[in-house]
Design a protein around this motif. Sequence first.
Motif, mmCIF file in Angstrom:
data_model
loop_
_atom_site.group_PDB
_atom_site.id
_atom_site.type_symbol
_atom_site.label_atom_id
_atom_site.label_comp_id
_atom_site.label_asym_id
_atom_site.label_seq_id
_atom_site.Cartn_x
_atom_site.Cartn_y
_atom_site.Cartn_z
ATOM 1 N N UNK A 171 52.628 50.773 30.181
ATOM 2 C CA UNK A 171 53.376 50.923 31.306
ATOM 3 C C UNK A 171 52.638 50.286 32.348
ATOM 4 N N UNK A 172 52.527 49.084 32.341
ATOM 5 C CA UNK A 172 51.247 48.226 33.048
ATOM 6 C C UNK A 172 51.064 48.876 34.564
ATOM 7 N N UNK A 173 49.990 49.329 34.727
ATOM 8 C CA UNK A 173 49.253 49.794 35.931
ATOM 9 C C UNK A 173 47.731 49.086 36.129
ATOM 10 N N UNK A 174 47.552 48.253 37.091
ATOM 11 C CA UNK A 174 46.611 47.772 37.612
ATOM 12 C C UNK A 174 46.356 48.016 38.960
ATOM 13 N N UNK A 175 44.935 48.656 39.340
ATOM 14 C CA UNK A 175 44.741 48.741 40.649
ATOM 15 C C UNK A 175 43.639 47.723 41.268
ATOM 16 N N UNK A 176 43.585 47.512 42.388
ATOM 17 C CA UNK A 176 42.513 46.772 42.994
ATOM 18 C C UNK A 176 41.667 47.616 43.821
ATOM 19 N N UNK A 177 40.782 48.179 43.427
ATOM 20 C CA UNK A 177 40.137 49.177 44.346
ATOM 21 C C UNK A 177 39.145 48.367 45.068
ATOM 22 N N UNK A 178 38.816 48.873 46.266
ATOM 23 C CA UNK A 178 37.933 48.417 47.391
ATOM 24 C C UNK A 178 36.570 48.069 46.714
ATOM 25 N N UNK A 179 35.965 48.981 46.133
ATOM 26 C CA UNK A 179 34.566 48.681 45.499
ATOM 27 C C UNK A 179 34.598 49.561 44.096
ATOM 28 N N UNK A 180 33.943 48.615 43.128
ATOM 29 C CA UNK A 180 33.861 49.134 41.734
ATOM 30 C C UNK A 180 32.453 48.943 41.467
ATOM 31 N N UNK A 181 31.938 50.124 40.704
ATOM 32 C CA UNK A 181 30.453 49.773 40.156
ATOM 33 C C UNK A 181 30.568 49.970 38.500
ATOM 34 N N UNK A 182 30.298 48.819 37.730
ATOM 35 C CA UNK A 182 30.149 48.614 36.436
ATOM 36 C C UNK A 182 28.799 48.548 35.700
ATOM 37 N N UNK A 183 28.827 49.010 34.709
ATOM 38 C CA UNK A 183 27.561 48.778 33.818
ATOM 39 C C UNK A 183 27.729 47.775 32.769
ATOM 40 N N UNK A 184 28.616 46.895 32.732
ATOM 41 C CA UNK A 184 28.945 45.626 31.951
ATOM 42 C C UNK A 184 27.725 44.908 31.985
ATOM 43 N N UNK A 185 27.180 44.471 30.903
ATOM 44 C CA UNK A 185 26.166 43.587 30.819
ATOM 45 C C UNK A 185 26.651 42.210 31.397
ATOM 46 N N UNK A 186 28.040 41.883 31.027
ATOM 47 C CA UNK A 186 28.405 40.512 31.576
ATOM 48 C C UNK A 186 29.821 40.768 32.242
ATOM 49 N N UNK A 187 29.714 40.900 33.649
ATOM 50 C CA UNK A 187 30.879 41.516 34.063
ATOM 51 C C UNK A 187 31.851 40.361 34.585
ATOM 52 N N UNK A 188 31.708 39.092 34.027
ATOM 53 C CA UNK A 188 32.762 38.255 34.336
ATOM 54 C C UNK A 188 33.723 38.055 33.415
ATOM 55 N N UNK A 189 34.970 39.122 33.761
ATOM 56 C CA UNK A 189 35.965 39.452 33.082
ATOM 57 C C UNK A 189 37.021 39.194 34.124
ATOM 58 N N UNK A 190 38.258 39.094 33.606
ATOM 59 C CA UNK A 190 39.379 39.100 34.486
ATOM 60 C C UNK A 190 39.856 40.324 35.333
ATOM 61 N N UNK A 191 39.650 41.528 34.429
ATOM 62 C CA UNK A 191 39.607 42.805 34.911
ATOM 63 C C UNK A 191 38.849 43.675 34.155
ATOM 64 N N UNK A 192 38.501 44.758 34.745
ATOM 65 C CA UNK A 192 37.826 45.876 34.085
ATOM 66 C C UNK A 192 38.500 46.980 33.540
ATOM 67 N N UNK A 193 37.899 47.789 32.602
ATOM 68 C CA UNK A 193 38.787 48.798 31.971
ATOM 69 C C UNK A 193 37.851 50.035 32.660
ATOM 70 N N UNK A 194 38.662 51.232 32.496
ATOM 71 C CA UNK A 194 38.148 52.329 33.175
ATOM 72 C C UNK A 194 36.772 52.739 32.378
#
Length: 179
Positions: free
Chosen positions: A67-90
């Motif tokens: 049930x598609x839910x996509x939010x666009x938070x003001x700021x996110x902090x991720x630990x992904x080694x390569x954060x060049x992705x179209x969207x992040x997962x929780x």
Amino acid sequence: MKSPVNLADWASMPLNRAEVVSGVLVPPPQLGTHHQLAVGRLAYWLDERLTGRSAFAAVELLLAEESLTIRVPDVVVTSLADPNVPRLSPEDVGLVIEVLSEGTVRTDRVTKFSEYAEVGIEHYWIVDLDDPASMITYRLVDGDYENFGEHTGKVSLDFDGTPLTLDLDALTTRRAQRP
């Protein structure tokens, strides 16, 4: 009646700050200049200080695919080694920050508060730019957010082992953040 938006539909749409909640497009709020300054400064400031993590402004966060839910938070902090992705997962996100604006107060304090907790995002900070600028920091404990502090002025806190001092009053002024 229009059918709900799915992930393939969403991926084919032009880029914007809209969100999707249970398959329904939610238009982005009008964001004032103070809001934009604060978001940019927070993302940059965190990105410079958090080792092994990256901070971004306005990145898509996929909360639910069925049930598609996509939010666009003001700021996110991720630990992904390569954060060049179209969207992040929780599971890739350790911190979400929302900066309140006139059209987002209820959504940020109630709806997103529960959505982010449901998907297991460990830290959630809400910044209010009304004078005096303030911030509430929440941390996920046993599936629910607990208030870990309400702050104004200069804030000293620890984020995942990194001590941080943030000047909330400097988020919308020309005075730069000081280490």
